[in-house]
Scaffold this motif. Structure first.
Motif, PDB file in Angstrom:
ATOM      1  N   TYR A 144      42.821  52.019  28.431  1.00 23.56           N
ATOM      2  CA  TYR A 144      42.162  50.748  28.129  1.00 23.56           C
ATOM      3  C   TYR A 144      42.292  49.761  29.293  1.00 23.56           C
ATOM      4  O   TYR A 144      41.384  48.984  29.569  1.00 23.56           O
ATOM      5  N   GLY A 145      43.441  49.803  29.960  1.00 18.98           N
ATOM      6  CA  GLY A 145      43.602  48.929  31.129  1.00 18.98           C
ATOM      7  C   GLY A 145      42.558  49.236  32.186  1.00 18.98           C
ATOM      8  O   GLY A 145      41.953  48.343  32.773  1.00 18.98           O
ATOM      9  N   ILE A 146      42.333  50.519  32.408  1.00 15.99           N
ATOM     10  CA  ILE A 146      41.369  50.940  33.428  1.00 15.99           C
ATOM     11  C   ILE A 146      39.928  50.680  32.980  1.00 15.99           C
ATOM     12  O   ILE A 146      39.117  50.152  33.736  1.00 15.99           O
ATOM     13  N   GLU A 147      39.618  51.058  31.753  1.00 16.64           N
ATOM     14  CA  GLU A 147      38.214  51.009  31.341  1.00 16.64           C
ATOM     15  C   GLU A 147      37.808  49.655  30.776  1.00 16.64           C
ATOM     16  O   GLU A 147      36.724  49.151  31.071  1.00 16.64           O
ATOM     17  N   GLU A 148      38.664  49.071  29.953  1.00 16.19           N
ATOM     18  CA  GLU A 148      38.265  47.840  29.264  1.00 16.19           C
ATOM     19  C   GLU A 148      38.611  46.590  30.072  1.00 16.19           C
ATOM     20  O   GLU A 148      37.886  45.610  30.039  1.00 16.19           O
ATOM     21  N   VAL A 149      39.740  46.630  30.774  1.00 17.00           N
ATOM     22  CA  VAL A 149      40.166  45.422  31.490  1.00 17.00           C
ATOM     23  C   VAL A 149      39.637  45.448  32.927  1.00 17.00           C
ATOM     24  O   VAL A 149      38.979  44.509  33.366  1.00 17.00           O
ATOM     25  N   LEU A 150      39.930  46.504  33.653  1.00 14.04           N
ATOM     26  CA  LEU A 150      39.552  46.548  35.069  1.00 14.04           C
ATOM     27  C   LEU A 150      38.095  46.948  35.269  1.00 14.04           C
ATOM     28  O   LEU A 150      37.462  46.518  36.236  1.00 14.04           O
ATOM     29  N   GLY A 151      37.560  47.772  34.396  1.00 17.20           N
ATOM     30  CA  GLY A 151      36.223  48.304  34.636  1.00 17.20           C
ATOM     31  C   GLY A 151      36.174  49.035  35.975  1.00 17.20           C
ATOM     32  O   GLY A 151      35.243  48.867  36.758  1.00 17.20           O
ATOM     33  N   PRO A 241      47.806  38.614  47.617  1.00 14.95           N
ATOM     34  CA  PRO A 241      46.982  38.290  48.790  1.00 14.95           C
ATOM     35  C   PRO A 241      46.293  39.508  49.402  1.00 14.95           C
ATOM     36  O   PRO A 241      45.463  39.344  50.293  1.00 14.95           O
ATOM     37  N   GLN A 242      46.633  40.697  48.955  1.00 21.01           N
ATOM     38  CA  GLN A 242      46.024  41.895  49.513  1.00 21.01           C
ATOM     39  C   GLN A 242      44.843  42.380  48.683  1.00 21.01           C
ATOM     40  O   GLN A 242      44.266  43.435  48.964  1.00 21.01           O
ATOM     41  N   MET A 243      44.520  41.629  47.656  1.00 17.93           N
ATOM     42  CA  MET A 243      43.340  41.986  46.877  1.00 17.93           C
ATOM     43  C   MET A 243      42.095  41.686  47.704  1.00 17.93           C
ATOM     44  O   MET A 243      42.072  40.781  48.522  1.00 17.93           O
ATOM     45  N   LYS A 244      41.041  42.456  47.472  1.00 11.58           N
ATOM     46  CA  LYS A 244      39.748  42.132  48.052  1.00 11.58           C
ATOM     47  C   LYS A 244      39.130  40.964  47.271  1.00 11.58           C
ATOM     48  O   LYS A 244      39.557  40.661  46.154  1.00 11.58           O
ATOM     49  N   ASN A 245      38.108  40.365  47.841  1.00 15.07           N
ATOM     50  CA  ASN A 245      37.368  39.354  47.094  1.00 15.07           C
ATOM     51  C   ASN A 245      36.868  39.963  45.781  1.00 15.07           C
ATOM     52  O   ASN A 245      36.453  41.110  45.753  1.00 15.07           O
ATOM     53  N   PHE A 246      36.923  39.156  44.728  1.00 10.72           N
ATOM     54  CA  PHE A 246      36.496  39.580  43.388  1.00 10.72           C
ATOM     55  C   PHE A 246      37.365  40.705  42.833  1.00 10.72           C
ATOM     56  O   PHE A 246      36.938  41.445  41.939  1.00 10.72           O
ATOM     57  N   GLY A 247      38.587  40.833  43.350  1.00  5.11           N
ATOM     58  CA  GLY A 247      39.512  41.829  42.825  1.00  5.11           C
ATOM     59  C   GLY A 247      39.884  41.540  41.376  1.00  5.11           C
ATOM     60  O   GLY A 247      39.839  40.403  40.911  1.00  5.11           O
ATOM     61  N   ARG A 248      40.241  42.619  40.666  1.00  8.20           N
ATOM     62  CA  ARG A 248      40.624  42.480  39.249  1.00  8.20           C
ATOM     63  C   ARG A 248      42.048  42.990  39.056  1.00  8.20           C
ATOM     64  O   ARG A 248      42.432  44.010  39.635  1.00  8.20           O
ATOM     65  N   ILE A 249      42.786  42.272  38.226  1.00 13.36           N
ATOM     66  CA  ILE A 249      44.182  42.613  37.986  1.00 13.36           C
ATOM     67  C   ILE A 249      44.409  42.753  36.491  1.00 13.36           C
ATOM     68  O   ILE A 249      44.139  41.810  35.739  1.00 13.36           O
ATOM     69  N   ALA A 250      44.866  43.917  36.072  1.00  8.37           N
ATOM     70  CA  ALA A 250      45.206  44.132  34.667  1.00  8.37           C
ATOM     71  C   ALA A 250      46.708  43.938  34.527  1.00  8.37           C
ATOM     72  O   ALA A 250      47.488  44.693  35.101  1.00  8.37           O
ATOM     73  N   VAL A 251      47.112  42.914  33.800  1.00  8.44           N
ATOM     74  CA  VAL A 251      48.538  42.630  33.635  1.00  8.44           C
ATOM     75  C   VAL A 251      49.012  43.325  32.365  1.00  8.44           C
ATOM     76  O   VAL A 251      48.771  42.863  31.247  1.00  8.44           O
ATOM     77  N   CYS A 252      49.681  44.435  32.573  1.00  2.62           N
ATOM     78  CA  CYS A 252      50.113  45.294  31.475  1.00  2.62           C
ATOM     79  C   CYS A 252      51.596  45.099  31.191  1.00  2.62           C
ATOM     80  O   CYS A 252      52.032  45.146  30.052  1.00  2.62           O
ATOM     81  N   GLY A 253      52.368  44.891  32.253  1.00  5.09           N
ATOM     82  CA  GLY A 253      53.808  44.736  32.085  1.00  5.09           C
ATOM     83  C   GLY A 253      54.402  43.935  33.215  1.00  5.09           C
ATOM     84  O   GLY A 253      53.737  43.662  34.229  1.00  5.09           O
ATOM     85  N   GLY A 254      55.668  43.550  33.032  1.00  7.35           N
ATOM     86  CA  GLY A 254      56.358  42.784  34.055  1.00  7.35           C
ATOM     87  C   GLY A 254      57.829  43.155  34.028  1.00  7.35           C
ATOM     88  O   GLY A 254      58.705  42.308  33.847  1.00  7.35           O
ATOM     89  N   ILE A 255      58.097  44.455  34.237  1.00 10.76           N
ATOM     90  CA  ILE A 255      59.458  44.957  33.994  1.00 10.76           C
ATOM     91  C   ILE A 255      60.495  44.268  34.879  1.00 10.76           C
ATOM     92  O   ILE A 255      61.661  44.153  34.492  1.00 10.76           O
ATOM     93  N   SER A 256      60.068  43.746  36.044  1.00 10.01           N
ATOM     94  CA  SER A 256      61.039  43.069  36.911  1.00 10.01           C
ATOM     95  C   SER A 256      61.470  41.720  36.331  1.00 10.01           C
ATOM     96  O   SER A 256      62.389  41.090  36.843  1.00 10.01           O
ATOM     97  N   LYS A 276      39.799  34.104  46.820  1.00 18.22           N
ATOM     98  CA  LYS A 276      39.371  35.498  46.656  1.00 18.22           C
ATOM     99  C   LYS A 276      38.621  35.713  45.345  1.00 18.22           C
ATOM    100  O   LYS A 276      38.166  36.826  45.067  1.00 18.22           O
ATOM    101  N   GLN A 277      38.542  34.664  44.539  1.00 19.21           N
ATOM    102  CA  GLN A 277      37.835  34.748  43.253  1.00 19.21           C
ATOM    103  C   GLN A 277      38.339  35.936  42.421  1.00 19.21           C
ATOM    104  O   GLN A 277      37.559  36.764  41.945  1.00 19.21           O
ATOM    105  N   LEU A 278      39.656  35.956  42.243  1.00 20.34           N
ATOM    106  CA  LEU A 278      40.303  37.056  41.521  1.00 20.34           C
ATOM    107  C   LEU A 278      40.279  36.820  40.017  1.00 20.34           C
ATOM    108  O   LEU A 278      40.315  35.677  39.560  1.00 20.34           O
TER     109      LEU A 278
END
Lengths: 341, 341
Positions: A144-151, A241-256, A276-278
């Motif tokens: 779901y992270g890949i298909e529904e969130v990130l596309g 900062p290493q994302m490309k413009n229009f990059g997408r980030i699926a926040v699934c966890g934050g174990i740190s 970067k319009q993230l």
């Protein structure tokens, strides 16, 4: 002894072992946060079943969710693969298997709510523990992270951290199936070797690189289209900062961040996000629960075809659940952490 | 004196005043970052026009963008409403007005690239400076943030900060037109009074409240569906946990961060984003440039009908551009900051 013959019902009662959260976690969970407690179970009533746990799962989400959903003294939250050993409910016949949100317990009397029958055609050669991993919640989370969130689209470059974990390892493999370049980070050389075996294009040990920034740049000099976030914290500040413009980030966890006693802080992401319009989205797989039957079939098909492979980190013995959980939170596992009763 | 009669062309040449960025900003911009410089302009060639600035805009984005787009010694970036005073380009006849990305300069020779003619039917009773505000980039930013990023729906509750600014004041008014509850925050009581005049449902001075957290809760006890972010920093850390599940955040600006010499830090947002399944997106209005003609017509229609009202903070004199810009960054303006040449 004087009740010896008069209480036959009492005699057949089952005793469940359970793990109680005695005190909310502060920092890393410790043995003193847990207590093994015996519980006498009642006879299952009409519509109820008696379950015996076979596999239990420990997952990172249990750490933050315990604070939100649990009170001290509650049985630890969690899911298990269990066998129906007594049944007054035709949906769950004796001998059948279910995935149940029963918590950390060896035996459970359930009215069927929160139980999902294991696929009737579950292959003999695939361990049922996968219903807690690649063909269960973690696999669904990856999908779901890949298909529904990130596309995520073919030809894109994906970054995933905690990549050797139950979710991350499936994320990378699905992304490869979709024709993407996959960069994975993990916390040991053995994990990195595992990622390479899985077919990740690039993988490195974030603990041993001189510069995380440089390692990310080397792995994908053009930057990243998508970022499947399992870690959070300082890692995310370097990756953003290493994302490309229009990059997408699926926040699934934050174990740190899960074991912080005072919240860690980092630079605010606003400027990077604007220029970067993230897009960044937090999610839980339960949002797409209505798609689960079809999604689990797809995951199982990939496993059967060998397109998605799995590895499990199995701890033997219900009495070792706290140890398995504590080990998970410091990254002892490669692949899915499972407790076998 | 000896060249007196022989150089008639030289005599008709126009001298432009320009503001140069002499040194990149460190912290808040200071007078010493700027230098007024005279520039002899050449005669416009075929296809070129000579422009005379009438209104110039100062906007917060200039602060962070200067670092990304400019070298020391460049003319400050920026947009102006200018009058064509000499023309070798039929698209821009003498006497017509344009919005031009000319930078901070009184006169410009342009080949027409980066010039947009002012609507031919611009109403006489509406100042053309609005082409730099409500019916210009800031108005478009508000509109696209609401419609394209947030997808704001009737009945939802929207939070906007820097709400008395050029963008925020339009955001709140459009959100009201869409049938939403609007909560606005600003940094002075006069600004709060302005927001109430504009029809905001709730408005407060974030500088004088005892607790920002409590003020946000009081303004909308059920939380916020949407959050139009102009400020960033500690404000955002307090606001984020007050989002409803599936809340959306349009990251338009981060004015509290622009003048940092070392980046401010705050708690990582990952856990809140996961458990509330929040979506956060950075954007710039240029992404939807193809929609501008129609969007500017809609904004103008709202202004003409009195459905969107405006206020300007006008500084007289091109020589005061740095002062106007520095004032903007410490919040001296209510409404759009404009410099009238």
């Amino acid at each position: 002894m004087e009740n010896g013959d008069c209480c036959p019902k009492q005699r057949t009662m089952v005793q469940a072992k359970t793990w109680i959260l005695t005190k909310h976690f502060e920092g890393l969970p410790k043995n003193s946060n847990f207590e093994l407690k015996l519980e006498q179970l009642p006879e299952p009533k009409d519509g109820e079943v008696l379950l015996e746990a076979i596999f239990l799962t420990v997952d990172p989400y249990m750490r933050p969710l315990s604070r939100v959903r649990m009170n001290e003294g509650d049985v630890m939250i969690g899911t298990q693969v269990a066998k129906v050993i007594q049944s007054n409910n035709p949906t769950f016949p004796v001998g059948s298997h279910v995935v149940g949100r029963c918590g950390w317990r060896t035996h459970t009397v359930s009215n069927g709510t929160d139980l999902i029958p294991i696929m009737h055609d579950w292959p003999q050669d695939i361990p049922m523990s996968l219903a807690l991993g690649t063909v269960g919640m973690p696999g669904l989370t990856a999908l779901y992270g890949i298909e529904e969130v990130l596309g995520l689209k073919a030809g894109e470059t994906l970054l995933v951290n905690a990549a050797a974990g139950a979710v991350g390892s499936v994320v990378g493999q699905i992304a490869k199936l979709k024709g993407c370049k996959v960069v994975g980070c993990a916390g040991s050389d053995a994990k990195v070797a595992f990622l390479k075996d899985l077919g990740f294009d690039e993988a490195f040990n974030y603990k041993s690189v001189t510069s995380l920034d440089q390692a990310l740049k080397d792995a994908s000099p053009d930057g990243y289209d998508c970022y499947f976030e399992n870690v959070g914290g300082p890692f995310s500040s370097v990756a953003l900062p290493q994302m490309k413009n229009f990059g997408r980030i699926a926040v699934c966890g934050g174990i740190s961040l899960y074991n912080d006693t005072t919240p860690q802080t980092g630079p605010y992401p606003h400027l990077t996000m604007i220029f970067k319009q993230l897009k960044m989205e937090g999610f839980m797989q339960s949002r797409w629960e209505h798609k689960n039957p079809e999604s689990l079939r797809r995951l199982m098909a990939w496993v059967k075809e060998g397109k998605v492979t799995y590895r499990e980190h199995i701890t033997e013995g219900f009495e070792n659940m706290p140890a398995a959980f504590m080990g998970l939170l410091v990254g002892e596992n490669i692949g899915k952490a499972i407790v076998k009763v």
